[in-house]
Design a protein around this motif. Structure first.
Motif, short mmCIF file in Angstrom:
data_model
loop_
_atom_site.label_atom_id
_atom_site.label_comp_id
_atom_site.label_asym_id
_atom_site.label_seq_id
_atom_site.Cartn_x
_atom_site.Cartn_y
_atom_site.Cartn_z
N ALA A 1 0.80 -1.22 0.00
CA ALA A 1 0.00 0.00 0.00
C ALA A 1 0.84 1.28 0.00
CB ALA A 1 -0.95 0.00 1.19
N PHE A 2 2.06 1.19 0.49
CA PHE A 2 2.94 2.37 0.49
C PHE A 2 3.77 2.45 -0.79
CE2 PHE A 2 2.33 2.12 5.18
CZ PHE A 2 1.94 3.43 5.40
N PHE B 1 9.91 0.90 6.26
CA PHE B 1 8.80 0.48 5.42
C PHE B 1 9.33 0.07 4.04
CE2 PHE B 1 6.96 3.14 8.64
CZ PHE B 1 5.70 2.63 8.87
N ILE C 1 -0.70 -1.71 4.46
CA ILE C 1 -1.43 -0.85 5.39
C ILE C 1 -2.54 -1.69 6.01
CG2 ILE C 1 -3.17 1.00 5.49
CD1 ILE C 1 -1.51 2.56 3.51
N GLN D 1 -5.93 -1.45 6.81
CA GLN D 1 -7.01 -0.51 6.43
C GLN D 1 -8.10 -0.39 7.49
OE1 GLN D 1 -8.90 -1.27 2.69
NE2 GLN D 1 -7.31 -0.23 1.53
N GLU E 1 0.09 4.62 14.11
CA GLU E 1 -0.38 5.10 12.81
C GLU E 1 0.73 5.93 12.17
OE1 GLU E 1 -4.12 7.14 12.92
OE2 GLU E 1 -5.09 5.59 14.11
N GLU F 1 -2.75 6.31 8.72
CA GLU F 1 -2.94 4.89 8.36
C GLU F 1 -2.41 4.01 9.49
OE1 GLU F 1 -4.59 4.20 5.76
OE2 GLU F 1 -4.23 5.72 4.25
N VAL G 1 -0.46 1.17 11.22
CA VAL G 1 0.74 0.41 10.86
C VAL G 1 1.17 -0.58 11.95
CG1 VAL G 1 1.58 2.13 9.20
CG2 VAL G 1 2.29 2.28 11.62
N SER H 1 3.24 -3.17 10.02
CA SER H 1 3.50 -3.02 8.59
C SER H 1 4.98 -2.87 8.28
CB SER H 1 2.80 -1.76 8.06
OG SER H 1 1.42 -1.84 8.24
N TYR H 2 5.72 -2.40 9.26
CA TYR H 2 7.12 -2.07 9.06
C TYR H 2 8.03 -3.20 9.57
CZ TYR H 2 6.31 -0.58 13.87
OH TYR H 2 5.92 -0.56 15.18
#
Length: 194
Positions: free
Chosen positions: A108-109, A133, A138, A140, A151, A155, A157, A168-169
């Protein structure tokens, strides 16, 4: 001594092992299904979620991983690992292991060239957490029982649901091991004394 495994089918296995070594735990590099029985907690590393799922199927991990989660044993997924954990994936009919009530969008990123680092405020850890990242997903949406931990630009994370932690990271790609310490504490809190 608690046993924490790192699923070693594909991805940043070595980096998670190094991050966990700082926390007085026994680390098991998981390459066989029967190793899951020895574990108090498990890490799904970052990597490529489609490849990881193919290898999970190939080596017979799919149902044993679902059973591991059903026992309430903690799982920590980073990047692709978070994708494996989501109950819903954008643009995909079937989820993977599907243990967390969240909807995740892959990449997403952006692609590899859009990779970046950012300082994050992560609930329960600090306001100075470095997030790496790389083709990151993401989160959602999250269900009612999911706690949002961080966030970035509005978003989600990082999130936690019961014994499950996802981000996410890539915390394993920095020298800051606090995210791993957070997970180790989750594992310790889930162990019932005999």
């Amino acid at each position: 001594m608690i046993n924490i495994g790192v699923l070693a089918l594909q991805g940043a296995v070595r980096e998670h092992v190094l991050a966990l070594e700082a926390h007085d735990v026994n680390i098991i590099i998981v390459k066989k299904v029967d190793q899951l029985d020895q574990l108090d907690g498990l890490v799904f590393p970052g990597g490529e979620s489609t490849t990881m799922r193919r290898l999970i199927n190939k080596y017979g991990f799919y149902q044993p991983l679902k059973d591991f989660a059903a026992k309430g044993k903690p799982i920590f997924g980073t990047c692709a690992g978070a994708i494996l954990m989501a109950k819903e994936l954008v643009g995909q009919v079937e989820p993977h292991i599907a243990v967390m009530d969240m909807k995740v969008e892959r990449n997403a990123f952006g692609r590899q060239r859009e990779s970046f680092e950012a300082t994050l405020s992560v609930k329960g850890i600090g306001d100075d957490v470095q997030g790496v990242f790389i083709r990151a997903p993401i989160i959602q949406e999250v269900g009612e029982g999911v706690e949002v931990l961080a966030e970035f630009n509005g978003e989600i994370v990082a999130a936690k649901e019961g014994p499950f932690l996802a981000c996410s990271y890539h915390p394993e790609l920095t020298d800051d091991n606090r995210m791993h310490q957070y997970f180790v504490n989750m594992v310790r809190n889930c162990i019932v004394p005999a």
